[in-house]
Design a protein around this motif. Structure first.
Motif, mmCIF file in Angstrom:
data_model
loop_
_atom_site.group_PDB
_atom_site.id
_atom_site.type_symbol
_atom_site.label_atom_id
_atom_site.label_comp_id
_atom_site.label_asym_id
_atom_site.label_seq_id
_atom_site.Cartn_x
_atom_site.Cartn_y
_atom_site.Cartn_z
ATOM 1 N N PHE A 135 0.796 -1.232 0.000
ATOM 2 C CA PHE A 135 0.000 0.000 0.000
ATOM 3 C C PHE A 135 0.827 1.280 0.000
ATOM 4 O O PHE A 135 0.264 2.360 -0.037
ATOM 5 C CB PHE A 135 -0.947 0.012 1.212
ATOM 6 C CG PHE A 135 -2.077 -0.974 1.105
ATOM 7 C CD1 PHE A 135 -3.304 -0.599 0.569
ATOM 8 C CD2 PHE A 135 -1.908 -2.284 1.500
ATOM 9 C CE1 PHE A 135 -4.340 -1.508 0.446
ATOM 10 C CE2 PHE A 135 -2.938 -3.206 1.398
ATOM 11 C CZ PHE A 135 -4.160 -2.813 0.858
ATOM 12 N N SER A 136 2.164 1.178 0.045
ATOM 13 C CA SER A 136 2.962 2.407 0.125
ATOM 14 C C SER A 136 2.876 3.226 -1.156
ATOM 15 O O SER A 136 2.880 4.464 -1.111
ATOM 16 C CB SER A 136 4.422 2.076 0.430
ATOM 17 O OG SER A 136 5.014 1.319 -0.611
ATOM 18 N N VAL A 137 2.803 2.568 -2.314
ATOM 19 C CA VAL A 137 2.722 3.318 -3.570
ATOM 20 C C VAL A 137 1.457 4.171 -3.599
ATOM 21 O O VAL A 137 1.501 5.371 -3.888
ATOM 22 C CB VAL A 137 2.773 2.368 -4.776
ATOM 23 C CG1 VAL A 137 2.477 3.132 -6.071
ATOM 24 C CG2 VAL A 137 4.138 1.697 -4.870
ATOM 25 N N SER A 138 0.315 3.559 -3.284
ATOM 26 C CA SER A 138 -0.941 4.317 -3.254
ATOM 27 C C SER A 138 -0.890 5.415 -2.202
ATOM 28 O O SER A 138 -1.382 6.531 -2.430
ATOM 29 C CB SER A 138 -2.109 3.365 -2.966
ATOM 30 O OG SER A 138 -2.251 2.417 -4.001
ATOM 31 N N ALA A 139 -0.292 5.117 -1.041
ATOM 32 C CA ALA A 139 -0.199 6.113 0.025
ATOM 33 C C ALA A 139 0.690 7.285 -0.385
ATOM 34 O O ALA A 139 0.350 8.450 -0.142
ATOM 35 C CB ALA A 139 0.335 5.470 1.301
ATOM 36 N N LEU A 140 1.824 6.989 -1.002
ATOM 37 C CA LEU A 140 2.740 8.055 -1.419
ATOM 38 C C LEU A 140 2.120 8.937 -2.497
ATOM 39 O O LEU A 140 2.268 10.158 -2.487
ATOM 40 C CB LEU A 140 4.057 7.443 -1.917
ATOM 41 C CG LEU A 140 4.957 6.819 -0.841
ATOM 42 C CD1 LEU A 140 6.077 6.029 -1.491
ATOM 43 C CD2 LEU A 140 5.524 7.896 0.080
ATOM 44 N N VAL A 194 3.668 12.250 -4.410
ATOM 45 C CA VAL A 194 4.768 11.582 -5.109
ATOM 46 C C VAL A 194 4.222 11.022 -6.422
ATOM 47 O O VAL A 194 3.151 10.403 -6.448
ATOM 48 C CB VAL A 194 5.361 10.447 -4.248
ATOM 49 C CG1 VAL A 194 6.447 9.694 -5.013
ATOM 50 C CG2 VAL A 194 5.914 11.009 -2.945
ATOM 51 N N ALA A 195 4.930 11.251 -7.508
ATOM 52 C CA ALA A 195 4.493 10.734 -8.799
ATOM 53 C C ALA A 195 4.518 9.209 -8.782
ATOM 54 O O ALA A 195 5.343 8.599 -8.095
ATOM 55 C CB ALA A 195 5.387 11.266 -9.913
ATOM 56 N N ILE A 242 7.790 9.937 6.232
ATOM 57 C CA ILE A 242 6.541 10.620 6.551
ATOM 58 C C ILE A 242 6.764 12.105 6.820
ATOM 59 O O ILE A 242 6.005 12.963 6.344
ATOM 60 C CB ILE A 242 5.870 9.971 7.788
ATOM 61 C CG1 ILE A 242 5.515 8.515 7.506
ATOM 62 C CG2 ILE A 242 4.620 10.744 8.200
ATOM 63 C CD1 ILE A 242 5.078 7.745 8.737
ATOM 64 N N MET A 243 7.810 12.408 7.559
ATOM 65 C CA MET A 243 7.998 13.765 8.076
ATOM 66 C C MET A 243 8.760 14.693 7.132
ATOM 67 O O MET A 243 8.627 15.917 7.218
ATOM 68 C CB MET A 243 8.738 13.702 9.420
ATOM 69 C CG MET A 243 8.040 12.886 10.489
ATOM 70 S SD MET A 243 6.433 13.555 10.959
ATOM 71 C CE MET A 243 6.929 15.100 11.749
ATOM 72 N N ALA A 269 -3.947 8.749 3.941
ATOM 73 C CA ALA A 269 -2.821 8.025 3.352
ATOM 74 C C ALA A 269 -1.633 7.942 4.298
ATOM 75 O O ALA A 269 -0.954 6.911 4.371
ATOM 76 C CB ALA A 269 -2.407 8.695 2.045
ATOM 77 N N SER A 270 -1.364 9.017 5.033
ATOM 78 C CA SER A 270 -0.222 8.974 5.955
ATOM 79 C C SER A 270 -0.429 7.934 7.045
ATOM 80 O O SER A 270 0.536 7.404 7.612
ATOM 81 C CB SER A 270 0.009 10.349 6.584
ATOM 82 O OG SER A 270 -1.105 10.728 7.376
#
Length: 401
Positions: A233-238, A244-245, A296-297, A367-368
């Motif tokens: 799920f990181s791609v969708s979250a980013l 993020v592109a 994240i930060m 998302a975060s």
């Protein structure tokens, strides 16, 4: 090593690579499937959950079938069923058929570990067993790492249904490769150290304390949740929450997955050089959590983002051998297989809970929260392995006294 063990390891490792490619086929395309199939992230999370529920339910019974019908025969059946499952989605690209396919793929997935470990334990020389298991694990991680560039690349170039077709084709090619392996047949007929230990395990009861089994199962669940948040799920979250592109997010995930694979090899060497496996795992996961907090930060440029997640992936990959050594240390002699079979269901528990939780967070624009969840699960994992390490030291001291 003789050619036969080399051939055996190659064929079993290719099958393991395909199994992890299939685990990551749908998660890799999560950013694209809502639009292509007109579904929500939560519905896709449910589909991934179906895969893990079925795997959890069938893994133990299929282990008995592996012993009864033969590991090579069952492994070939699993590759055929997995290939057919994703071929079904390529032909009928709807949510209903995706659910059916994930159930069938989950059934196939329940075969790989019992069949693989049965073949390796009977067909590999005992002095090479540890490295054989390390190569086998590396191949699985590599299969997961190949999924994002392969699945997303094909989907962007043509259509997501072609990604499913490529996955089906890969399974078919692996099936042919495994079917032509005489070394697998020979390993089933051999009666070596692995088969003797298996018989010993059947003859004596599993005496690992229930509390230890529960703690290790929880550990595997936390591992599944923490790494699953990033892997699936990181791609969708980013893309959704951090601007993020998609190509940059996909590069970051691919870097994480490839680094995880090589982290497994490094972790295997480290695990052979230390007895403090819990400390190694705790330190690696604590550092990985810090790196995810940085993602994240801090707004990172694409290349630096990929480098940070690659380092986090390397650290989480290093944990795998130490994790297995913790399970081995907690197992009675001769019952390691059954102990591992029980606690590894934690992966399936995490695979059911995680996709639903993370899909819900994405649908609600949080998302975060996906990455913060990964951090939280990593912290819990750190404390669990430290506690288990302390328990093992106390038990060893009591036994020595």
């Amino acid at each position: 090593m003789r050619s036969s063990p080399n051939q055996l390891l190659a064929r079993v490792s290719v099958a393991h690579l395909i199994s992890h490619l299939y685990i990551m086929t749908v998660p890799a395309m999560l950013p694209l499937l809502p639009g292509a199939m007109q579904v929500s992230f939560l519905e896709l999370g449910v589909a991934i959950g179906v895969f893990n529920i079925v795997s959890a339910l069938v893994q133990a019974p299929l282990g008995f079938l592996v012993d009864r019908l033969g590991a090579k025969r069952m492994l070939m059946a699993a590759l055929a069923l997995g290939s057919a499952s994703f071929g079904l989605v390529a032909l009928l690209p709807s949510y209903f058929w995706l659910l059916v396919a994930m159930g069938l793929a989950g059934l196939a997935n329940g075969v790989y570990h019992p069949a693989d470990y049965s073949l390796l334990s009977r067909g590999m020389p005992s002095e090479r067993m540890g490295r054989a298991f390390s190569v086998h694990t590396f191949a699985g991680f590599l299969g997961g790492a190949l999924a994002p560039p392969l699945m997303v690349g094909v989907a962007l170039a043509w259509d997501p249904r072609w990604s499913f077709a490529i996955a089906a084709l890969a399974g078919g090619m692996a099936l042919v490769f495994v079917a032509t392996g005489s070394a697998l047949q020979a390993s089933e007929k051999s009666v070596g150290v692995g088969s003797i230990k298996s018989g010993s395990a059947q003859a004596r009861p599993l005496s690992t304390p229930i509390a230890t089994l529960a703690l290790l199962t929880l550990l595997f669940t936390m591992l599944s949740l923490s790494t699953g948040a990033i892997e699936r799920f990181s791609v969708s979250a980013l893309v959704q929450g951090f601007d993020v592109a998609l190509p940059a997010a996909n590069l970051a995930l691919t870097s994480f997955l490839f680094a995880s694979a090589f982290g497994v090899l490094a972790g295997g060497v480290l695990a052979d050089k230390t007895e403090r496996h819990g400390d190694v795992a705790a330190l690696a996961f604590a550092l990985a959590a810090v790196l995810v907090v940085m993602v994240i930060m801090v707004s990172l440029p694409p290349l630096l983002l990929a480098m940070v997640l690659a380092l986090a992936g390397f650290l989480t990959g290093m944990v795998a051998p130490s994790r297995d050594m913790l399970v081995r240390a907690a197992s009675p002699e001769g019952a390691e297989g059954r102990t591992f079979g029980i606690v590894s269901t934690g992966f399936n528990f995490g695979g059911v809970i995680g996709p639903v939780l993370f899909g819900f967070l994405l649908d609600w624009g949080l998302a975060s929260g996906v990455l913060w969840s990964a951090v939280g699960f990593m912290v819990i994992t750190t404390f669990i392995v430290l506690y288990q390490e302390r328990r093992q030291r106390v038990r060893a001291a009591v036994s020595a006294g």
